[in-house]
Write an enzyme that holds these catalytic residues in place. Structure first.
Site, PDB file in Angstrom:
ATOM      1  N   LYS A  18      35.886   8.939  -8.862  1.00 60.74           N
ATOM      2  CA  LYS A  18      36.153   7.668  -9.539  1.00 60.74           C
ATOM      3  C   LYS A  18      36.824   7.875 -10.886  1.00 60.74           C
ATOM      4  O   LYS A  18      36.450   7.306 -11.892  1.00 60.74           O
ATOM      5  CB  LYS A  18      34.854   6.892  -9.701  1.00 60.74           C
ATOM      6  CG  LYS A  18      34.272   6.466  -8.382  1.00 60.74           C
ATOM      7  CD  LYS A  18      32.992   5.745  -8.564  1.00 60.74           C
ATOM      8  CE  LYS A  18      32.428   5.409  -7.196  1.00 60.74           C
ATOM      9  NZ  LYS A  18      31.065   4.960  -7.263  1.00 60.74           N
ATOM     10  N   ILE A  25      38.807   6.730 -16.532  1.00 64.14           N
ATOM     11  CA  ILE A  25      37.788   6.185 -15.647  1.00 64.14           C
ATOM     12  C   ILE A  25      38.329   4.968 -14.914  1.00 64.14           C
ATOM     13  O   ILE A  25      38.965   4.097 -15.501  1.00 64.14           O
ATOM     14  CB  ILE A  25      36.549   5.808 -16.465  1.00 64.14           C
ATOM     15  CG1 ILE A  25      35.963   7.073 -17.091  1.00 64.14           C
ATOM     16  CG2 ILE A  25      35.524   5.099 -15.609  1.00 64.14           C
ATOM     17  CD1 ILE A  25      34.874   6.806 -18.063  1.00 64.14           C
ATOM     18  N   CYS A  26      38.044   4.896 -13.621  1.00 62.97           N
ATOM     19  CA  CYS A  26      38.477   3.779 -12.786  1.00 62.97           C
ATOM     20  C   CYS A  26      37.577   2.572 -13.037  1.00 62.97           C
ATOM     21  O   CYS A  26      36.434   2.540 -12.616  1.00 62.97           O
ATOM     22  CB  CYS A  26      38.414   4.180 -11.316  1.00 62.97           C
ATOM     23  SG  CYS A  26      38.860   2.852 -10.205  1.00 62.97           S
ATOM     24  N   LEU A  27      38.089   1.585 -13.750  1.00 56.10           N
ATOM     25  CA  LEU A  27      37.335   0.375 -14.056  1.00 56.10           C
ATOM     26  C   LEU A  27      38.026  -0.882 -13.555  1.00 56.10           C
ATOM     27  O   LEU A  27      37.525  -1.977 -13.751  1.00 56.10           O
ATOM     28  CB  LEU A  27      37.147   0.239 -15.578  1.00 56.10           C
ATOM     29  CG  LEU A  27      36.336   1.312 -16.278  1.00 56.10           C
ATOM     30  CD1 LEU A  27      36.385   1.088 -17.778  1.00 56.10           C
ATOM     31  CD2 LEU A  27      34.905   1.291 -15.805  1.00 56.10           C
TER      32      LEU A  27
END
Length: 74
Positions: A18, A25-27
């Site tokens: 992720k 960071i994948c948000l």
């Protein structure tokens, strides 16, 4: 800020799925819609509490279980 900030932890780059290259960071799926609904009320503290906090609570225990992250005294 009008757009959600990108959160980056280069020390953890490549240790979880992720994450994008460079430790970003994948948000996008969960946090960006929340940010968009609450602009201009949200700030950096909201990004850390509502974006980084949940990510850390899921990913850090997983990385420890896999042995990707160890205590510095170990």
């Amino acid at each position: 800020p009008a757009n959600a900030p990108e959160l980056e932890l280069p020390e953890l780059d490549g240790k979880t799925a992720k994450m994008y290259r460079g430790g970003k960071i994948c948000l996008t799926v969960h946090f960006n819609p929340l940010w968009a609904r609450n602009v201009p009320h949200f700030g950096i503290a909201h990004a850390l509490a509502l974006g980084l906090g949940p990510w850390l609570s899921v990913e850090i225990p997983d990385m420890i279980a896999k042995g990707s992250v160890v205590h510095s005294n170990s």
